[in-house]
Design an enzyme around this catalytic site. Structure first.
Site, mmCIF file in Angstrom:
data_model
loop_
_atom_site.group_PDB
_atom_site.id
_atom_site.type_symbol
_atom_site.label_atom_id
_atom_site.label_comp_id
_atom_site.label_asym_id
_atom_site.label_seq_id
_atom_site.Cartn_x
_atom_site.Cartn_y
_atom_site.Cartn_z
ATOM 1 C CE LYS A 112 -34.802 -23.608 -15.674
ATOM 2 N NZ LYS A 112 -34.313 -22.282 -16.117
HETATM 3 C C1 LIG Z 1 -33.200 -21.546 -15.823
HETATM 4 C C2 LIG Z 1 -32.866 -20.404 -16.693
HETATM 5 C C3 LIG Z 1 -31.542 -19.984 -16.897
HETATM 6 C C4 LIG Z 1 -30.382 -20.626 -16.176
HETATM 7 O O1 LIG Z 1 -30.151 -21.939 -16.606
HETATM 8 P P1 LIG Z 1 -29.291 -22.931 -15.714
HETATM 9 O O2 LIG Z 1 -29.367 -24.229 -16.413
HETATM 10 O O3 LIG Z 1 -29.965 -22.962 -14.379
HETATM 11 O O4 LIG Z 1 -27.923 -22.369 -15.630
HETATM 12 C C5 LIG Z 1 -31.317 -18.941 -17.771
HETATM 13 N N1 LIG Z 1 -32.323 -18.317 -18.400
HETATM 14 C C6 LIG Z 1 -33.614 -18.683 -18.221
HETATM 15 C C7 LIG Z 1 -34.674 -17.937 -18.927
HETATM 16 C C8 LIG Z 1 -33.929 -19.745 -17.379
HETATM 17 O O5 LIG Z 1 -35.208 -20.104 -17.225
#
Ligand SMILES: *Cc1c(COP(=O)(O)O)cnc(C)c1O
Length: 495
Positions: A112
């Site tokens: 993120k």
């Molecule tokens: C948010 C997240 C995901 C999923 O990603 P999306 O874009 O919501 O599909 C996978 N792994 C981690 C560690 C995340 O923080």
């Protein structure tokens, strides 16, 4: 050429990129999409000679066409700096013949950070461009990682406030501690009694509450979203796929034009959608492999054409993917509907009402770029252990879901194309589950002691993000019922 954004549900006027970033969601509840996906205007050879920041500019300028070169470069410079613990920002690690694209070298050690370290800068620049004088209130629902990354991005940023709702019993202890120790007068963190979908639905409801919006406006506030539906998050996520491809080319691991596969551990469908956009910009990607955990609503959708969220919500060891309503999928639905907003709108209305929809055969045929599968918690743990025993490389639970699904894909198809696996979190963020997979004898230790054990085992120093919370004071201890979220917002803002 100016790129304009319109709603997947056809309502409202087309808006500029900066307006779309400020609004987050279109007024009709749809998601903003560019009129068309722009093509890369630099060759892979040229891109391969660039830094991460330079590639970021080349990709993002094509989408954020109302930002000036200086504005965009300024945002990029402020985002991708020493907050990342490596100059390359997103390194590739080879293990068992696949390339793990490590997207966890930012401030909160999950992917993120790749988008949320730039979003505050994009948003403030956008506010300036649109002569917004209101204070911007970021309202966010999180399955654990978005929350901390958004807090880290917006804390102390003048002209903004940020409110984060997370499922009280649905995040890892380290994720929770990271959030509730967040400093900054402009921050509020609240655990709700419910799951991520409840939090996300609550936030969407508040966003579409016209009476509240009007009342906020009078007090000099306006909402915006840091959730992954914001194009200000989607666009920065396209960058690392282009960058990874260019690096593989530069290192001589792939030839000019060689197609690769991409595997993405998926929840809200934002990360994999970014890879889909990269492919449609001309990046040679063959298959997009969508990996789910036990909440395998996307696997079922890709194999049957039926999206059905009416099923038990499973709390797994990969909590950031514990999601039954994948918001960003709406952009793909719009795409496979051939840009028919009415069709998309009808399906989304059905989802809201019945929790289910089925796409037509025509639409389903357009999903062939995608392959879906899922991994159980046991398979996930086995994958962490096997990879470590095989090559000493430790991955987190989310990445392990992707790795396990990739193995199934190869076994099923025999497709041996070079493959990039999105590695979305540091194993230190999910230490307990990772250590349980690696060494069951240590699990009576606390989470932070476990991090020290993991450090010894993996031969990797404990990341700064974990050191920081060791002795940090708990600042936020608010909890609420899911149907009280609006009241919490009103109280925090004093309206
Ligand atoms: C948010 C997240 C995901 C999923 O990603 P999306 O874009 O919501 O599909 C996978 N792994 C981690 C560690 C995340 O923080």
């Amino acid at each position: 050429m100016a790129v304009l954004y319109h709603s997947t549900r056809g309502g409202g006027q087309p808006v500029s990129a900066s307006e779309a970033i400020l609004k987050g969601l279109s007024e009709d509840g749809g998601l903003f999409i560019p009129d068309s996906i722009p093509a890369l205007d630099k060759s892979i050879k040229e891109l391969s000679e660039m830094t991460y920041q330079e590639v970021a500019y080349e990709v993002m300028k094509l989408y954020l066409s109302d930002f000036t070169e200086d504005e965009l470069k300024d945002c990029i410079r402020k985002a991708y700096d020493e907050k990342f613990d490596t100059e390359v920002i997103a390194p590739l690690a080879e293990a068992e013949g696949a390339y793990y694209l490590e997207l966890f070298h930012g401030a909160t050690i999950a992917f993120k950070d790749m988008a949320l370290s730039i979003l505050p800068h994009l948003m403030l620049t956008a506010a300036g461009k649109n002569k917004i004088t209101n204070e911007i209130v970021i309202l966010t629902a999180t399955s654990g990682d978005t929350g901390k990354a958004a807090l880290a991005g917006f804390a102390g940023v003048k002209g903004t406030k940020i409110i984060v709702f997370y499922p009280k019993n649905g995040v890892s202890p380290i994720q929770e501690k990271q959030m509730v120790t967040q400093k900054g007068d402009n921050t509020l963190v609240v655990g709700i009694h419910g799951n991520f979908d409840d939090a996300q639905t609550g936030v969407k409801k508040i966003f579409s509450d016209q009476e509240l919006t009007d009342r906020m406006g009078k007090k000099g506030y306006q909402f915006s979203s840091a959730n992954s539906i914001n194009i200000g998050r989607l666009v920065p996520q396209i960058v690392y796929y282009v960058y990874a491809y260019a690096r593989l080319f530069r290192e001589g691991r792939i030839a000019q034009g060689e197609e690769i596969n991409v595997v993405v551990p998926t929840g809200n469908f934002g990360n994999i959608l970014a890879a889909f956009y990269a492919k449609n910009m001309g990046l040679p990607i063959a298959r997009l492999i969508c990996a789910s955990n036990d909440n395998k609503v996307l696997y079922d959708f890709l194999s049957t054409g039926i999206y059905d969220r009416n099923r038990p919500f499973v709390l797994t060891t990969s909590p950031s993917m514990d999601i039954l309503i994948s918001s960003n999928l709406e952009r793909l639905i719009y795409w496979i509907a051939g840009g028919d907003a009415d069709k998309c709108k009808a399906l989304m209305a059905q989802l809201a009402k019945e929790g289910r929809y089925q796409v037509t055969e025509d639409m389903k045929e357009k999903l062939t770029d995608f392959y879906g599968n899922f991994a159980s918690q046991e398979e996930t743990a086995d994958t962490i252990r096997r990879l470590y025993e095989d090559c000493g490389y430790v991955i987190d639970t989310h990445t392990a879901v992707a790795s396990a699904v990739y193995r199934k894909y190869v076994q099923e198809t025999g497709d041996r194309r070079k493959t990039v696996i999105a590695s979305t979190a540091s194993p230190f963020k999910f230490t307990r589950s990772v250590m349980e997979a690696l060494d069951g004898t240590k699990t009576s230790l606390g989470d932070l002691e476990l991090a020290d054990e993991l450090s010894k085992l993996a031969n990797v120093p404990v990341p700064r993000a974990i050191e920081e919370i060791r002795d940090a004071e708990i600042i936020h201890d608010h909890e609420c019922e899911a149907d009280r979220m609006k009241r919490v917002v009103e109280m925090f803002l004093g309206i």
